[in-house]
Design a protein around this motif. Sequence first.
Motif, PDB file in Angstrom:
ATOM      1  N   GLU B 129       8.119  -2.726 -56.273  1.00  0.00           N
ATOM      2  CA  GLU B 129       9.276  -1.896 -55.953  1.00  0.00           C
ATOM      3  C   GLU B 129       9.841  -1.297 -57.252  1.00  0.00           C
ATOM      4  OE1 GLU B 129      10.837  -1.090 -53.143  1.00  0.00           O
ATOM      5  OE2 GLU B 129      12.431  -0.072 -54.264  1.00  0.00           O
ATOM      6  N   ALA B 131      12.578   0.128 -58.304  1.00  0.00           N
ATOM      7  CA  ALA B 131      13.929  -0.209 -58.767  1.00  0.00           C
ATOM      8  C   ALA B 131      13.972  -1.618 -59.342  1.00  0.00           C
ATOM      9  CB  ALA B 131      14.914  -0.077 -57.615  1.00  0.00           C
ATOM     10  N   LEU B 132      13.330  -2.546 -58.646  1.00  0.00           N
ATOM     11  CA  LEU B 132      13.313  -3.935 -59.114  1.00  0.00           C
ATOM     12  C   LEU B 132      12.555  -4.050 -60.426  1.00  0.00           C
ATOM     13  CD1 LEU B 132      12.603  -5.941 -55.864  1.00  0.00           C
ATOM     14  CD2 LEU B 132      14.692  -5.950 -57.217  1.00  0.00           C
ATOM     15  N   SER B 134      11.797  -1.745 -62.678  1.00  0.00           N
ATOM     16  CA  SER B 134      12.404  -1.092 -63.840  1.00  0.00           C
ATOM     17  C   SER B 134      13.665  -1.817 -64.267  1.00  0.00           C
ATOM     18  CB  SER B 134      12.686   0.377 -63.549  1.00  0.00           C
ATOM     19  OG  SER B 134      13.593   0.489 -62.483  1.00  0.00           O
ATOM     20  N   GLY B 135      14.389  -2.388 -63.307  1.00  0.00           N
ATOM     21  CA  GLY B 135      15.574  -3.159 -63.670  1.00  0.00           C
ATOM     22  C   GLY B 135      15.218  -4.388 -64.467  1.00  0.00           C
TER      23      GLY B 135
END
Lengths: 223, 223
Positions: B129, B131-132, B134-135
């Motif tokens: 995922e 967003a996960l 890259s966070g």
Amino acid sequence: MPQHMALKGDLELHARIKPLVELYGAEWVSAARDLDTWPNARASARLRIRRDGARQARKLYSPAVLADERDRQVLREMAAQGIQVRISATPLPQGTVFIDRRTMFLTGPETAPSSPHGPRHRTYTMSAEPALVSGAYALFEAAWETATDLAALSDAARPRIDAQAREVLYALGSGMTDVAAARELGMSLRTYRRRVAELLVTLGADSRFQAGMRAGELGLTRR
Amino acid sequence: MPQHMALKGDLELHARIKPLVELYGAEWVSAARDLDTWPNARASARLRIRRDGARQARKLYSPAVLADERDRQVLREMAAQGIQVRISATPLPQGTVFIDRRTMFLTGPETAPSSPHGPRHRTYTMSAEPALVSGAYALFEAAWETATDLAALSDAARPRIDAQAREVLYALGSGMTDVAAARELGMSLRTYRRRVAELLVTLGADSRFQAGMRAGELGLTRR
DNA sequence: GAGGCTATGGCACCTTGCTGCCAGAGGCAC
DNA sequence: GTGCCTCTGGCAGCAAGGTGCCATAGCCTC
């Protein structure tokens, strides 16, 4: 509730965060690029702190937040209210919030707003998958531990080093003798030694060794 | 392939990692508690490096890996092969691997093996995922930036400071004069100054200020 | 212009730090 | 014991650092 979902816009984010904070929110831990990364986070954290002081809150920010005097004031207020504030040595492009170590929210990739001044419909991702959350939490901890506490960066602790003092510091650090350093900096020996003496006072040191130690500890020799 | 799934055991982990590394694996970035956290990771990383040297590999470890001399040797070998190795100042309870910034694997929570010497069927979580990933990647970056490069911790860079040298260091750092320090440490002025001179050589410093600076930078004044 | 303030540089004097030289003490091998 | 090595401390002399005093220069205000 699904373990993992995408959220669109600040309202939806807020609607997801609020019940968690009210139900479990013993601990609020966040990493952010600036003070606007987590909308309303500041207000709600303050609210929680006021309601029951025991709750733990930690906030890790990018160094950029120190640039603006108003932002620094806000940070000081947060610290005064018991929120632990630290500044990372490196930028944090992605924001992350952990609530009670069991749920995390991440900001989505940066997207330009539809109109220059229109509302930014940012996207967020929420996850409650234990492996993901604890893994990311461990990375947060590592970043947190090596970040500098806001207090250590405060005006009191951080001695004021202007450009000239910095040059003197550099000369001292290079190991030159005073005579060589004074020539290098284009000043008389007497003046150079005056600067050194002032530097010792600034650093609260009784000897040159101690001054060097302080400077090294404070990272004044880098950058 | 689903965006997010749990993996049981090292075999399954390996089966998932291998195709990713072969297809995309331009970059391998990992955080780990010890050298055994990512089974076969070392060997496969070495393989990749040998095949095409351009691929980037970064490994962030807990400080505990420095305790064992054999582990240190392995780290040195990795560094010699072009892998960037850094040591975090804090333990990293959870391991994380990012492959090409688009897929991440996390170790599951620590579980005891079924039998003391039996195979450990550890669980892992994989996520693609964006967003996960890259966070979490941003958090890794923050931890990475503030970690110390293995080279800086190597025997050459890290001066050997024995108990007596440490006392001298402390005396110097306290700002005492040589006379007071020598009395404090119960040695003659001459001997004290001998120790100081030796310390300067050890730290590679030309002046006491420089020595203090080095000591401060190396954190020799703490602990 | 005069008066006052500040920064700088030169000088003198003292303290502190640095090191070469040598004498003595302690340990070890023979 | 003698011889050798290492560590230590005293002494001396020099180099370097630290600072008080005063003269000068620049600048601002009146």
